[in-house]
Design a protein around this motif. Structure first.
Motif, mmCIF file in Angstrom:
data_model
loop_
_atom_site.group_PDB
_atom_site.id
_atom_site.type_symbol
_atom_site.label_atom_id
_atom_site.label_comp_id
_atom_site.label_asym_id
_atom_site.label_seq_id
_atom_site.Cartn_x
_atom_site.Cartn_y
_atom_site.Cartn_z
ATOM 1 N N ARG A 101 0.832 -1.215 0.000
ATOM 2 C CA ARG A 101 0.000 0.000 0.000
ATOM 3 C C ARG A 101 0.864 1.263 0.000
ATOM 4 N NH1 ARG A 101 -5.365 -0.722 0.879
ATOM 5 N NH2 ARG A 101 -5.584 1.419 1.636
ATOM 6 N N VAL A 102 2.130 1.114 0.384
ATOM 7 C CA VAL A 102 3.065 2.245 0.424
ATOM 8 C C VAL A 102 3.975 2.250 -0.806
ATOM 9 C CG1 VAL A 102 4.854 3.392 1.791
ATOM 10 C CG2 VAL A 102 3.035 2.117 2.947
ATOM 11 N N LYS A 103 4.399 1.051 -1.225
ATOM 12 C CA LYS A 103 5.301 0.846 -2.362
ATOM 13 C C LYS A 103 6.593 1.668 -2.231
ATOM 14 C CE LYS A 103 1.945 -0.665 -5.795
ATOM 15 N NZ LYS A 103 0.909 -1.014 -4.809
ATOM 16 N N PRO A 104 7.377 1.417 -1.182
ATOM 17 C CA PRO A 104 8.605 2.197 -0.974
ATOM 18 C C PRO A 104 9.634 2.027 -2.090
ATOM 19 C CG PRO A 104 8.539 0.308 0.517
ATOM 20 C CD PRO A 104 7.192 0.392 -0.125
ATOM 21 N N LEU A 105 9.745 0.834 -2.651
ATOM 22 C CA LEU A 105 10.738 0.627 -3.712
ATOM 23 C C LEU A 105 10.326 1.334 -4.997
ATOM 24 C CD1 LEU A 105 11.769 -3.116 -3.202
ATOM 25 C CD2 LEU A 105 12.736 -1.040 -2.215
ATOM 26 N N HIS A 106 9.038 1.419 -5.240
ATOM 27 C CA HIS A 106 8.546 2.158 -6.405
ATOM 28 C C HIS A 106 8.882 3.639 -6.247
ATOM 29 C CE1 HIS A 106 6.257 3.044 -9.919
ATOM 30 N NE2 HIS A 106 5.265 3.660 -9.292
ATOM 31 N N TRP A 165 5.813 11.757 -3.634
ATOM 32 C CA TRP A 165 5.002 10.550 -3.461
ATOM 33 C C TRP A 165 3.579 10.790 -3.965
ATOM 34 C CZ3 TRP A 165 0.588 8.801 -1.182
ATOM 35 C CH2 TRP A 165 0.457 7.419 -1.010
ATOM 36 N N GLU A 166 3.025 11.947 -3.646
ATOM 37 C CA GLU A 166 1.665 12.273 -4.084
ATOM 38 C C GLU A 166 1.591 12.415 -5.605
ATOM 39 O OE1 GLU A 166 0.831 15.751 -1.803
ATOM 40 O OE2 GLU A 166 0.287 14.616 0.004
ATOM 41 N N GLU A 167 2.671 12.929 -6.202
ATOM 42 C CA GLU A 167 2.724 13.038 -7.662
ATOM 43 C C GLU A 167 2.709 11.652 -8.297
ATOM 44 O OE1 GLU A 167 6.197 14.186 -10.784
ATOM 45 O OE2 GLU A 167 5.752 15.720 -9.292
ATOM 46 N N ILE A 168 3.513 10.735 -7.742
ATOM 47 C CA ILE A 168 3.525 9.354 -8.236
ATOM 48 C C ILE A 168 2.144 8.729 -8.076
ATOM 49 C CG2 ILE A 168 4.583 7.072 -7.996
ATOM 50 C CD1 ILE A 168 6.987 8.505 -6.660
ATOM 51 N N GLN A 169 1.528 8.964 -6.937
ATOM 52 C CA GLN A 169 0.203 8.412 -6.658
ATOM 53 C C GLN A 169 -0.813 8.860 -7.715
ATOM 54 O OE1 GLN A 169 -1.949 10.010 -3.254
ATOM 55 N NE2 GLN A 169 -2.593 7.951 -2.649
ATOM 56 N N LYS A 170 -0.786 10.154 -8.057
ATOM 57 C CA LYS A 170 -1.730 10.686 -9.052
ATOM 58 C C LYS A 170 -1.469 10.094 -10.439
ATOM 59 C CE LYS A 170 -2.509 15.101 -6.706
ATOM 60 N NZ LYS A 170 -2.223 16.563 -6.735
ATOM 61 N N ILE A 171 -0.196 9.989 -10.806
ATOM 62 C CA ILE A 171 0.159 9.447 -12.125
ATOM 63 C C ILE A 171 -0.286 7.992 -12.245
ATOM 64 C CG2 ILE A 171 2.103 8.762 -13.587
ATOM 65 C CD1 ILE A 171 3.513 11.333 -12.627
ATOM 66 N N GLU A 172 -0.015 7.197 -11.204
ATOM 67 C CA GLU A 172 -0.411 5.786 -11.233
ATOM 68 C C GLU A 172 -1.932 5.648 -11.254
ATOM 69 O OE1 GLU A 172 1.536 3.547 -11.912
ATOM 70 O OE2 GLU A 172 3.515 4.292 -11.373
ATOM 71 N N ASP A 174 -8.192 -5.005 -2.211
ATOM 72 C CA ASP A 174 -7.125 -4.494 -3.080
ATOM 73 C C ASP A 174 -6.760 -5.451 -4.209
ATOM 74 O OD1 ASP A 174 -6.948 -2.238 -1.431
ATOM 75 O OD2 ASP A 174 -5.470 -3.188 -0.130
ATOM 76 N N PHE A 175 -7.574 -6.476 -4.445
ATOM 77 C CA PHE A 175 -7.258 -7.442 -5.497
ATOM 78 C C PHE A 175 -7.096 -6.768 -6.854
ATOM 79 C CE2 PHE A 175 -9.465 -11.290 -3.296
ATOM 80 C CZ PHE A 175 -8.386 -11.397 -2.427
ATOM 81 N N LEU A 176 -7.943 -5.782 -7.156
ATOM 82 C CA LEU A 176 -7.920 -5.150 -8.473
ATOM 83 C C LEU A 176 -6.854 -4.071 -8.597
ATOM 84 C CD1 LEU A 176 -11.768 -4.662 -9.094
ATOM 85 C CD2 LEU A 176 -10.320 -6.544 -9.855
ATOM 86 N N THR A 177 -6.447 -3.502 -7.469
ATOM 87 C CA THR A 177 -5.618 -2.297 -7.519
ATOM 88 C C THR A 177 -4.275 -2.424 -6.795
ATOM 89 O OG1 THR A 177 -6.752 -1.475 -5.539
ATOM 90 C CG2 THR A 177 -7.633 -0.787 -7.664
ATOM 91 N N GLY A 178 -4.098 -3.473 -5.993
ATOM 92 C CA GLY A 178 -2.936 -3.556 -5.108
ATOM 93 C C GLY A 178 -1.594 -3.552 -5.798
ATOM 94 N N ASP A 179 -1.544 -4.031 -7.047
ATOM 95 C CA ASP A 179 -0.266 -4.077 -7.758
ATOM 96 C C ASP A 179 0.012 -2.801 -8.538
ATOM 97 O OD1 ASP A 179 -2.338 -4.554 -9.503
ATOM 98 O OD2 ASP A 179 -1.213 -5.952 -10.759
ATOM 99 N N GLN A 180 -0.935 -1.836 -8.512
ATOM 100 C CA GLN A 180 -0.752 -0.641 -9.331
ATOM 101 C C GLN A 180 -0.821 0.674 -8.551
ATOM 102 O OE1 GLN A 180 -2.777 -0.764 -13.281
ATOM 103 N NE2 GLN A 180 -3.618 -2.712 -12.576
ATOM 104 N N PHE A 237 -1.477 3.789 -1.870
ATOM 105 C CA PHE A 237 -2.585 4.119 -0.984
ATOM 106 C C PHE A 237 -2.179 4.976 0.210
ATOM 107 C CE2 PHE A 237 -3.433 0.037 -2.983
ATOM 108 C CZ PHE A 237 -4.709 0.216 -3.516
ATOM 109 N N GLU A 238 -1.012 4.682 0.804
ATOM 110 C CA GLU A 238 -0.648 5.313 2.070
ATOM 111 C C GLU A 238 0.767 5.883 1.998
ATOM 112 O OE1 GLU A 238 -0.925 2.191 4.890
ATOM 113 O OE2 GLU A 238 -3.078 1.839 4.568
ATOM 114 N N TYR A 239 0.931 7.103 2.517
ATOM 115 C CA TYR A 239 2.267 7.693 2.622
ATOM 116 C C TYR A 239 2.798 7.446 4.025
ATOM 117 C CZ TYR A 239 6.068 11.072 2.776
ATOM 118 O OH TYR A 239 7.301 11.660 2.917
ATOM 119 N N LYS A 240 3.850 6.646 4.140
ATOM 120 C CA LYS A 240 4.459 6.332 5.438
ATOM 121 C C LYS A 240 5.969 6.528 5.307
ATOM 122 C CE LYS A 240 1.009 3.122 7.236
ATOM 123 N NZ LYS A 240 0.781 1.760 7.778
ATOM 124 N N PRO A 241 6.468 7.712 5.663
ATOM 125 C CA PRO A 241 7.906 7.982 5.485
ATOM 126 C C PRO A 241 8.804 7.037 6.261
ATOM 127 C CG PRO A 241 6.823 9.704 6.799
ATOM 128 C CD PRO A 241 5.728 8.863 6.221
#
Length: 208
Positions: A66-71, A156-163, A193-199, A202-206
């Protein structure tokens, strides 16, 4: 949808559930903690190409989908604008392209470890200076580490919007491939999150 649901029920309801949890290999920690991993390997390619790949073995990150730190980190490393690693290396005529990231499945990410790689496509001149290229990459990663993520929430928010845009406006995929992808997601993500979890992010956790 009603017809599809009826077919799925007919075809799959007879498959017994053994009630076992999915296998986890989390107890097998640090599989790359060997002298062979901490080395420089020179490989002669078949094609005429110079490529420098730096690989880190990290603790498993799939729980943080939900955070995708490596992404997030790959987005910063792979940035091509002013002040980026690639723009610096291009000015030196040492590199043509740079990619950083994790495939998020299979060998690159599982319950034992996660792989993070940065790969630089070098020019002939860059190949002569590949130690300096590696040094620049490590310097950049060190800079990100020192700065921390706190000042980069906007990134992070920019990446979130683009994805999110890419998800909402994606082209229809092959149905068989889509079903296969969903079945894999069912092993990795929460039900919602089955449909969206890989793309999606969801959450910003520094701290992650």
């Amino acid at each position: 949808l009603d017809t599809l649901e009826k077919w799925v029920t007919e075809i799959f309801s007879e498959i017994p559930n053994n009630g076992l949890p999915k296998p986890s290999f989390g107890h097998l920690t640090q599989p790359f903690d060997t002298p062979e991993f901490h080395k420089l390997y020179r490989v002669v390619p078949i094609r005429k190409v110079h490529s420098l790949t730096i690989t880190w073995a990290l603790p498993p990150q799939e729980q943080y989908y939900r955070v995708k730190p490596l992404h997030y980190i790959s987005w910063l490393v792979g940035h091509e604008g002013k002040g980026s690693v690639l723009s610096f290396l291009r000015k030196k005529f040492w590199a043509l392209a740079l990619y950083g990231g994790n495939g998020e499945t299979g060998f690159e990410q599982n319950s034992t470890y996660s792989i993070f790689s940065i790969s630089v496509t070098l020019t002939d001149e860059g190949y002569k200076h590949f130690y300096e290229v590696a040094h620049v990459v490590f310097q950049y990663v060190k800079m990100l580490q020192k700065g921390g993520p706190d000042k980069r929430q906007v990134v992070w928010e920019e990446i979130q919007k683009i994805e999110a845009n890419e998800f909402h406006y994606q082209e229809q995929t092959d149905p068989v491939d889509y079903v296969e992808s969903l079945c894999e997601n069912m092993q990795l993500f929460q039900k919602e999150d089955f449909l969206t979890g890989d793309q999606l992010l969801f959450e910003y956790k520094p701290e992650v």
